[in-house]
Design an enzyme around this catalytic site. Structure first.
Site, PDB file in Angstrom:
ATOM      1  CG  ASP A 131      -1.728  -1.230   1.463  1.00 32.83           C
ATOM      2  OD1 ASP A 131      -1.980  -1.788   0.488  1.00 32.83           O
ATOM      3  OD2 ASP A 131      -2.388  -1.196   2.408  1.00 32.83           O
TER       4      ASP A 131
HETATM    5  N1  URA Z   1      -1.299  -6.366   3.445  1.00 33.11           N
HETATM    6  C1  URA Z   1      -1.635  -4.937   4.026  1.00 33.11           C
HETATM    7  O1  URA Z   1      -2.223  -4.525   4.292  1.00 33.11           O
HETATM    8  N2  URA Z   1      -0.923  -3.921   3.811  1.00 33.11           N
HETATM    9  C2  URA Z   1       0.092  -3.982   2.824  1.00 33.11           C
HETATM   10  O2  URA Z   1       1.115  -3.130   1.627  1.00 33.11           O
HETATM   11  C3  URA Z   1       0.581  -4.962   2.682  1.00 33.11           C
HETATM   12  C4  URA Z   1      -0.065  -6.393   3.297  1.00 33.11           C
END
Ligand code: URA
Length: 271
Positions: A131
């Protein structure tokens, strides 16, 4: 067992060749003519292993020496390039569309822009995604097969995350995370409920939850905590398989080119 330290993971040579500098340059595809390649050497724009070389007939081992043209690393074509990146916050794991550009978003690809040639830059893919607000280990490669090998759900590669939450987690919350929780996923425009697979969960002294998952649904970690009433305020990926970011000693935003074979040995702990 593979030594998973920075020195052993650096890209290793695969082509057993000693070449003349002007021949190497012509074969990179970066110059419009043999003459232009030679002129780059004569102008002092080419370094081999960090030293400016002005002799076009200079012979070197392209397996062990890096060649730069005005700071840009040059490669012979036909081989894939693979990098590991310590992803900072506020960068996204995709190419920017016009809307994102207008919003001032930044892309992980831009972090490698000055370290790769145009062809490599255009072909780079991320192995899975983090993310925008997540930091930590991200692999980028020009090799689609490698993306599949690591990111395919069938591979069940472990990913370890350090999670900081808005409030301390109790033993019962940890137990729920370990057993699996029910999260909502959006797939093809439809919402469906998904039971997460059993996970490994530890808590460090400062309250950081260290969670290891063998699957990777979209925003899975944030959704798992949200289901239990927690907000994730910090999320950092520490490792993919046996490849550990801490051992690579990369500052935030920094990347390292790696030999694909060694990368796979590290991830899959192959000998
Ligand atoms: N899980 C998440 O919620 N975000 C990420 O970036 C990676 C794993």
């Amino acid at each position: 067992m593979v030594r998973n330290d920075k020195r052993s993971l650096r890209k290793r040579p695969t082509r057993p060749v000693k070449v003349r500098l002007h021949q190497f340059l012509s074969r990179t595809g970066q110059f419009s003519s043999k003459r232009e390649a030679k002129e780059a050497v004569w102008s002092g724009d080419i370094t081999v292993a960090g030293s400016v070389i002005k002799d076009i007939a200079f012979q070197f081992n392209a397996n062990t020496k890096q060649v730069h043209w005005m700071g840009q690393l040059l490669h012979l074509p036909g081989l894939h390039q693979t990098y590991v990146l310590n992803k900072p916050r506020n960068v996204i794991c995709s190419r920017l569309n016009s809307q994102e550009r207008a919003l001032g978003k930044r892309s992980v690809f831009a972090l490698l822009r000055d370290h790769v040639d145009d062809s490599t830059y255009d072909r780079l893919l991320t192995v899975g995604r983090l993310d925008e607000q997540t930091t930590g280990l991200l692999i980028l490669t020009t090799d689609g097969h490698l993306v599949h090998r690591i990111a395919s759900p069938k591979s069940k590669v472990n990913k370890t995350y350090a999670v900081t939450t808005d409030q301390p987690v109790s033993a019962s919350v940890l137990s729920s995370l370990r057993q699996g929780v029910s999260i909502e996923l959006e797939e093809n425009g439809e919402i469906r409920t998904y039971q997460t697979k059993p996970a490994s969960v530890e808590v460090e002294e400062d309250g950081t939850v260290v969670l290891t998952l063998s699957e990777g649904k979209k925003r899975q970690v944030r959704r798992m905590f949200a289901t239990l009433g927690f907000e994730v305020v910090g999320l950092h990926r520490r490792s993919i398989g046996e490849l550990n970011l801490e051992l690579l000693d990369l500052a935030e935003g920094a990347s390292l080119e790696m030999d694909e074979r060694l990368l796979c040995q590290s991830i899959f702990n192959e000998s």
